[in-house]
Design a protein around this motif. Structure first.
Motif, PDB file in Angstrom:
ATOM      1  N   LYS A 268       2.438  11.677 -10.115  1.00 27.52           N
ATOM      2  CA  LYS A 268       1.726  12.960 -10.128  1.00 27.52           C
ATOM      3  C   LYS A 268       2.720  14.128 -10.118  1.00 27.52           C
ATOM      4  CE  LYS A 268      -1.930  15.542  -8.070  1.00 27.52           C
ATOM      5  NZ  LYS A 268      -3.096  15.596  -7.245  1.00 27.52           N
ATOM      6  N   LEU A 269       3.758  14.015  -9.296  1.00 29.09           N
ATOM      7  CA  LEU A 269       4.766  15.086  -9.228  1.00 29.09           C
ATOM      8  C   LEU A 269       5.510  15.206 -10.560  1.00 29.09           C
ATOM      9  CD1 LEU A 269       6.175  14.753  -5.604  1.00 29.09           C
ATOM     10  CD2 LEU A 269       4.602  16.467  -6.469  1.00 29.09           C
TER      11      LEU A 269
ATOM     12  N   ARG B 234       4.209  14.539 -13.489  1.00 31.79           N
ATOM     13  CA  ARG B 234       3.260  15.199 -14.396  1.00 31.79           C
ATOM     14  C   ARG B 234       3.247  16.706 -14.143  1.00 31.79           C
ATOM     15  NH1 ARG B 234      -1.831  16.960 -13.827  1.00 31.79           N
ATOM     16  NH2 ARG B 234      -2.204  15.901 -11.847  1.00 31.79           N
ATOM     17  N   LEU B 235       3.256  17.086 -12.869  1.00 30.81           N
ATOM     18  CA  LEU B 235       3.243  18.514 -12.523  1.00 30.81           C
ATOM     19  C   LEU B 235       4.519  19.202 -13.016  1.00 30.81           C
ATOM     20  CD1 LEU B 235       1.756  18.434  -8.898  1.00 30.81           C
ATOM     21  CD2 LEU B 235       0.648  19.282 -10.948  1.00 30.81           C
TER      22      LEU B 235
ATOM     23  N   THR C  98       0.835  -1.212   0.000  1.00 33.57           N
ATOM     24  CA  THR C  98       0.000   0.000   0.000  1.00 33.57           C
ATOM     25  C   THR C  98       0.868   1.258   0.000  1.00 33.57           C
ATOM     26  OG1 THR C  98      -1.668  -1.218   1.235  1.00 33.57           O
ATOM     27  CG2 THR C  98      -1.913   1.161   1.186  1.00 33.57           C
ATOM     28  N   VAL C  99       1.876   1.271   0.871  1.00 28.50           N
ATOM     29  CA  VAL C  99       2.766   2.439   0.948  1.00 28.50           C
ATOM     30  C   VAL C  99       3.506   2.616  -0.380  1.00 28.50           C
ATOM     31  CG1 VAL C  99       4.839   3.369   2.081  1.00 28.50           C
ATOM     32  CG2 VAL C  99       3.015   2.388   3.462  1.00 28.50           C
TER      33      VAL C  99
ATOM     34  N   ILE D  31       2.061   9.161  -6.108  1.00 28.53           N
ATOM     35  CA  ILE D  31       2.473  10.538  -5.808  1.00 28.53           C
ATOM     36  C   ILE D  31       3.662  10.939  -6.700  1.00 28.53           C
ATOM     37  CG2 ILE D  31       3.569  11.982  -4.010  1.00 28.53           C
ATOM     38  CD1 ILE D  31       0.595  11.734  -3.532  1.00 28.53           C
TER      39      ILE D  31
ATOM     40  N   TYR E 132       1.168   3.983  -3.038  1.00 31.86           N
ATOM     41  CA  TYR E 132       0.900   5.399  -2.756  1.00 31.86           C
ATOM     42  C   TYR E 132       2.081   6.265  -3.212  1.00 31.86           C
ATOM     43  CZ  TYR E 132      -0.465   9.599  -0.238  1.00 31.86           C
ATOM     44  OH  TYR E 132      -0.812  10.901   0.082  1.00 31.86           O
ATOM     45  N   VAL E 133       3.283   5.828  -2.869  1.00 29.02           N
ATOM     46  CA  VAL E 133       4.486   6.584  -3.237  1.00 29.02           C
ATOM     47  C   VAL E 133       4.630   6.664  -4.768  1.00 29.02           C
ATOM     48  CG1 VAL E 133       7.029   6.564  -3.150  1.00 29.02           C
ATOM     49  CG2 VAL E 133       5.714   6.182  -1.075  1.00 29.02           C
TER      50      VAL E 133
END
Lengths: 51, 218
Positions: free
Chosen positions: A29-30, A32-33, A18-19, A26, A22-23
């Motif tokens: 996403k970072l 992509r940003l 799970t961790v 994230i 999640y990482v």
């Protein structure tokens, strides 16, 4: 491996996965940003009078 | 720096749980699930509580930033809540021979709390972005917080003998090493949750700012 050990491994494995997921989400996403920021910076440069 | 501290604390907690804390005389090795299962459950409560606090601040001070902070906290709480249910279910199978026991009030109430906050996302994303969505989400998050003490105290109020009670009025029912391991694990999970909260919040704020910038430029 005993039955108890298997359950303990499964419980800690669930937490770890799970961790990790999640990482990874994230991090994606970072990334992509970061890409979008670069695109917008490029767009702004082209629009500026000297660009 | 905080992320490195959280990672180090998680590593330390694992070492303590497996190599330092003594094996439980009653449950054997499966009791070692406790060191992460309980801190994860407590962190889920804290996240939901934090989300409700931010929701209250939004309704009180009318500052837009609290909406995102409340949303991220509820999101974290839901992740930790799902982990609580998953690890608890595995521990239940190891200890009781069943994946789930409907007779246990604490288990059922935690599931109700989890489902309540899962529905938060359906409600939130069914409303268009804006003040209305922020207000409705905040009121919903605030209602949910009432379930936290009920869920936490259910085992004591209902004299539930299925789910074990580790913390009683006489203090923690475990050895000093076990309690120390539990405290380190709780600190580790709290630090991890805080790092996730900060990173996710930062990402969402950046996303919103970039969207505004894109609209302004195009």
């Amino acid at each position: 491996m005993s039955s108890g050990e298997k359950y303990v491994a499964a419980a800690y494995g669930v937490i770890f996965v799970t961790v990790l997921v999640y990482v990874v989400i994230i991090a994606a996403k970072l990334a992509r940003l970061e890409r979008e920021t670069a695109e917008l910076a490029e767009l702004a440069r082209r629009r500026s009078p000297g660009g | 720096m905080l992320a490195a501290t959280a990672a180090a604390l998680v590593g330390l907690a694992i070492v303590l749980a497996f190599f330092v804390a003594p094996e439980d005389a009653d449950q054997g090795i499966s009791q070692r699930i406790f060191y992460f299962h309980v801190p994860i459950a407590l962190t889920a409560y804290v996240c939901f509580g934090w989300g409700a606090w931010k929701a209250l601040l939004l309704l009180w001070k009318r500052e837009e930033r609290y909406d995102l902070e409340s949303y991220v906290a509820v999101h974290q709480g839901t992740i930790f809540g799902a982990l609580t249910l998953a690890t608890g279910s595995i521990w239940a199978k190891a200890s009781w021979g069943k994946w789930w026991v409907w007779d246990s009030n604490q288990l059922v109430l935690f599931l109700v709390l989890f489902l309540f906050y899962s529905a938060y996302f359906m409600l939130r994303f069914s409303i268009d972005e804006g003040p209305r969505r922020a207000n409705v989400s905040a009121v919903y998050a605030l209602f949910g917080v009432a379930l936290i003490p009920v869920s936490f105290l259910a085992i004591r109020l209902a004299e539930d003998f299925i789910h074990p009670t580790t913390f009683t009025r006489d203090g923690p029912q475990m050895t000093g090493t076990m309690f120390f391991t539990f405290c380190v694990a709780w600190l580790a999970i709290t630090a991890l949750a805080y790092v996730f909260y900060r990173v996710e919040l930062l990402g969402k704020r950046l996303d919103a700012n970039l969207r505004e910038l894109r609209e302004a430029l195009t």
